[in-house]
Design an enzyme around this catalytic site. Structure first.
Site, mmCIF file in Angstrom:
data_model
loop_
_atom_site.group_PDB
_atom_site.id
_atom_site.type_symbol
_atom_site.label_atom_id
_atom_site.label_comp_id
_atom_site.label_asym_id
_atom_site.label_seq_id
_atom_site.Cartn_x
_atom_site.Cartn_y
_atom_site.Cartn_z
ATOM 1 N N GLY A 8 0.831 -1.218 0.000
ATOM 2 C CA GLY A 8 0.000 0.000 0.000
ATOM 3 C C GLY A 8 0.854 1.252 0.000
ATOM 4 O O GLY A 8 0.480 2.282 0.554
ATOM 5 N N GLN A 12 -1.903 7.512 0.913
ATOM 6 C CA GLN A 12 -1.618 8.747 1.649
ATOM 7 C C GLN A 12 -0.470 8.559 2.640
ATOM 8 O O GLN A 12 0.439 9.379 2.705
ATOM 9 C CB GLN A 12 -2.879 9.231 2.387
ATOM 10 C CG GLN A 12 -2.715 10.648 2.924
ATOM 11 C CD GLN A 12 -3.810 11.046 3.908
ATOM 12 O OE1 GLN A 12 -4.659 10.254 4.291
ATOM 13 N NE2 GLN A 12 -3.786 12.305 4.319
ATOM 14 N N ASP A 34 2.206 -1.806 -4.401
ATOM 15 C CA ASP A 34 0.815 -1.333 -4.371
ATOM 16 C C ASP A 34 0.157 -1.898 -5.624
ATOM 17 O O ASP A 34 0.844 -2.345 -6.544
ATOM 18 C CB ASP A 34 0.796 0.223 -4.403
ATOM 19 C CG ASP A 34 -0.519 0.805 -3.897
ATOM 20 O OD1 ASP A 34 -1.553 0.598 -4.568
ATOM 21 O OD2 ASP A 34 -0.523 1.462 -2.846
ATOM 22 N N ASP A 49 -0.766 -7.313 -5.621
ATOM 23 C CA ASP A 49 -2.084 -7.334 -4.995
ATOM 24 C C ASP A 49 -1.914 -7.957 -3.604
ATOM 25 O O ASP A 49 -1.488 -9.109 -3.492
ATOM 26 C CB ASP A 49 -3.042 -8.177 -5.858
ATOM 27 C CG ASP A 49 -4.450 -8.182 -5.287
ATOM 28 O OD1 ASP A 49 -4.654 -7.707 -4.147
ATOM 29 O OD2 ASP A 49 -5.353 -8.662 -6.000
ATOM 30 N N TYR A 139 -15.355 -0.566 8.698
ATOM 31 C CA TYR A 139 -13.923 -0.255 8.801
ATOM 32 C C TYR A 139 -13.467 -0.354 10.260
ATOM 33 O O TYR A 139 -12.473 -1.017 10.570
ATOM 34 C CB TYR A 139 -13.692 1.150 8.256
ATOM 35 C CG TYR A 139 -12.299 1.711 8.420
ATOM 36 C CD1 TYR A 139 -11.221 1.173 7.730
ATOM 37 C CD2 TYR A 139 -12.078 2.820 9.238
ATOM 38 C CE1 TYR A 139 -9.946 1.721 7.868
ATOM 39 C CE2 TYR A 139 -10.813 3.367 9.371
ATOM 40 C CZ TYR A 139 -9.745 2.810 8.687
ATOM 41 O OH TYR A 139 -8.501 3.362 8.828
ATOM 42 N N LYS A 143 -10.869 -2.950 11.924
ATOM 43 C CA LYS A 143 -9.636 -2.498 12.581
ATOM 44 C C LYS A 143 -9.560 -3.034 14.012
ATOM 45 O O LYS A 143 -8.480 -3.412 14.481
ATOM 46 C CB LYS A 143 -9.562 -0.965 12.584
ATOM 47 C CG LYS A 143 -9.181 -0.366 11.249
ATOM 48 C CD LYS A 143 -7.733 -0.670 10.884
ATOM 49 C CE LYS A 143 -7.338 -0.101 9.541
ATOM 50 N NZ LYS A 143 -6.000 -0.492 9.101
HETATM 51 N N1 LIG Z 1 -5.145 8.359 6.285
HETATM 52 C C1 LIG Z 1 -5.719 8.372 7.484
HETATM 53 O O1 LIG Z 1 -6.231 9.420 7.919
HETATM 54 C C2 LIG Z 1 -5.716 7.129 8.323
HETATM 55 C C3 LIG Z 1 -6.266 7.197 9.605
HETATM 56 C C4 LIG Z 1 -6.292 6.045 10.382
HETATM 57 C C5 LIG Z 1 -5.729 4.870 9.903
HETATM 58 N N2 LIG Z 1 -5.199 4.829 8.652
HETATM 59 C C6 LIG Z 1 -4.653 3.554 8.174
HETATM 60 O O2 LIG Z 1 -3.398 3.734 7.573
HETATM 61 C C7 LIG Z 1 -3.228 2.812 6.496
HETATM 62 C C8 LIG Z 1 -2.895 3.575 5.224
HETATM 63 O O3 LIG Z 1 -3.969 4.464 4.960
HETATM 64 P P1 LIG Z 1 -3.926 5.514 3.768
HETATM 65 O O4 LIG Z 1 -4.640 6.716 4.225
HETATM 66 O O5 LIG Z 1 -2.553 5.614 3.217
HETATM 67 O O6 LIG Z 1 -4.884 4.777 2.719
HETATM 68 P P2 LIG Z 1 -4.930 4.986 1.148
HETATM 69 O O7 LIG Z 1 -6.275 4.541 0.693
HETATM 70 O O8 LIG Z 1 -4.463 6.347 0.776
HETATM 71 O O9 LIG Z 1 -3.818 3.949 0.660
HETATM 72 C C9 LIG Z 1 -4.043 2.582 0.629
HETATM 73 C C10 LIG Z 1 -3.271 2.027 -0.549
HETATM 74 O O10 LIG Z 1 -3.574 0.628 -0.638
HETATM 75 C C11 LIG Z 1 -3.646 0.310 -2.011
HETATM 76 N N3 LIG Z 1 -4.435 -0.913 -2.190
HETATM 77 C C12 LIG Z 1 -5.768 -1.071 -2.109
HETATM 78 N N4 LIG Z 1 -6.081 -2.352 -2.332
HETATM 79 C C13 LIG Z 1 -4.925 -3.016 -2.570
HETATM 80 C C14 LIG Z 1 -4.606 -4.361 -2.861
HETATM 81 N N5 LIG Z 1 -5.525 -5.309 -2.967
HETATM 82 N N6 LIG Z 1 -3.293 -4.675 -3.033
HETATM 83 C C15 LIG Z 1 -2.330 -3.734 -2.943
HETATM 84 N N7 LIG Z 1 -2.574 -2.438 -2.676
HETATM 85 C C16 LIG Z 1 -3.868 -2.096 -2.487
HETATM 86 C C17 LIG Z 1 -4.299 1.502 -2.681
HETATM 87 O O11 LIG Z 1 -3.992 1.552 -4.061
HETATM 88 C C18 LIG Z 1 -3.675 2.658 -1.891
HETATM 89 O O12 LIG Z 1 -2.538 3.174 -2.540
HETATM 90 C C19 LIG Z 1 -4.542 2.014 6.414
HETATM 91 O O13 LIG Z 1 -4.400 0.831 7.120
HETATM 92 C C20 LIG Z 1 -5.528 2.927 7.110
HETATM 93 O O14 LIG Z 1 -6.583 2.188 7.671
HETATM 94 C C21 LIG Z 1 -5.182 5.935 7.856
#
Ligand SMILES: NC(=O)c1ccc[n+]([C@@H]2O[C@H](COP(=O)([O-])OP(=O)(O)OC[C@H]3O[C@@H](n4cnc5c(N)ncnc54)[C@H](O)[C@@H]3O)[C@@H](O)[C@H]2O)c1
Length: 313
Positions: A8, A12, A34, A49, A139, A143
């Protein structure tokens, strides 16, 4: 020396975390992966994946990976629209990585949880580390199940898996991926491009938030601390600041005086209403010296300055 695989990495958190890991461990020791191919990969990138167990196993063995940062998830807002897929993605991929660690293929895992584990029955102000946890989004449920799985694998199989509960994250390099706190990033883009923003949450919705640099710092600090100092093997509360959309808009107005905000709450309001307003992170501060650097005001200045550069406005 650790050899790191990030799942991933184009999201973000992944974009910023990959850069930091390269800085610390060197380009040759970091592999980003990713489904989505990032624009300018800064290290070796593999299109993987996370649901493809065999493909990940092959990479782990072939590349002699020691540590996995597992960032793949379907976030809160998208998860409510695709609950079965969210459950599958969030749980199956975590099981896969925990099992690899149990088999001895990797030594250490980072897997982030979220303030979304908390629900309407949780105390909303200064939410403690251990408290009533009854999440109402798919979600949040995934988690919290994930946190308990991590603890179970640690207790039963000595799997060194570490986790923090990120609040809403604010960043400028990558755009957010379908969460309930996305407004706090979108507002900066719209303020700079159009001097106006329509917010999908009500003006007085207070949520815990953090600037991305602090989130990355917390992640690295937790992952580089001695295993014995980590007393919590579900996931640590971490906190920086909290604000409402109207408070954020007022701070943006100090930089862009004619900025206007309107409110048009949608289904994400219900999700936000079920979450805490502020978080008590005493445990993380005590166990591994967690301490955020960015105040709300500093975050606003930084976002506006970085995005002005990025968007060339
Ligand atoms: N951003 C936030 O505010 C926030 C807050 C709390 C927790 N989190 C956690 O942090 C982690 C990262 O979050 P984020 O904000 O970067 O999410 P995001 O959605 O920006 O990034 C997730 C990435 O996973 C990739 N992805 C989706 N399905 C996939 C698959 N099957 N195989 C490979 N890649 C795949 C997507 O292309 C994406 O680039 C997550 O576990 C999220 O729950 C984020």
């Amino acid at each position: 020396m650790e050899k790191i695989l990030i799942l991933g990495a184009a999201g973000q958190v992944g974009i910023d975390l990959t850069e930091k890991l390269i800085e610390i461990f060197g380009t040759e020791n970091v592999i980003a992966s990713d489904l989505k191919i990032p624009e300018n990969p800064k290290c070796k990138f593999l299109q993987l994946d996370a649901l493809d167990k065999e493909a990940i196993k092959e990479v782990i063995i072939h590349e002699k990976i020691t540590t996995v940062y597992h960032l793949v998830a379907m976030l809160s807002a998208t998860g409510e629209k695709k609950p079965l897929l969210a459950w599958k993605l969030n749980m199956d991929t975590l099981f896969t990585i925990l099992e690899f660690a149990k088999e001895g293929l990797i030594k250490k895992i980072f897997w982030p949880s979220s303030i979304a584990i908390f629900g309407p029955t949780t105390p909303k102000i200064n939410t403690p580390q251990s408290t009533i946890i009854e999440p109402t989004t798919i979600y949040g449920i995934s988690k919290y199940a994930g946190e308990l799985l991590c603890q179970w694998y640690y207790q039963k199989h000595k799997v060194d898996v570490r986790s923090v509960r990120y609040p809403g994250l604010i960043s400028w390099k990558a755009e957010p991926g379908g969460g309930t706190t996305d407004y706090a990033v979108e507002i900066f883009y719209e303020a700079l491009r159009n001097k106006s923003y329509t917010c999908f949450l009500k003006e007085d919705t207070r949520l815990p938030m953090m600037y991305i640099d602090d989130a990355i710092e917390a992640t690295i600090r937790l992952m580089t601390t001695e295993a014995e100092t980590i007393k919590t093997r579900t996931s640590y509360n971490i906190s920086a600041f909290d604000f409402t959309p109207s408070e954020l808009a007022a701070l943006i107005k100090k930089h862009i005086p004619d900025f206007q905000i309107r409110y048009s709450p949608d289904f994400r309001q219900n999700i936000a209403d079920s979450w805490p307003q502020s978080i008590d992170d005493t445990q993380a501060r005590q166990d591994w010296n967690w301490n955020p650097r960015f105040t709300l005001e500093k975050m606003v200045s930084e976002m506006l300055s970085k995005l002005t550069n990025k968007l060339k406005v």
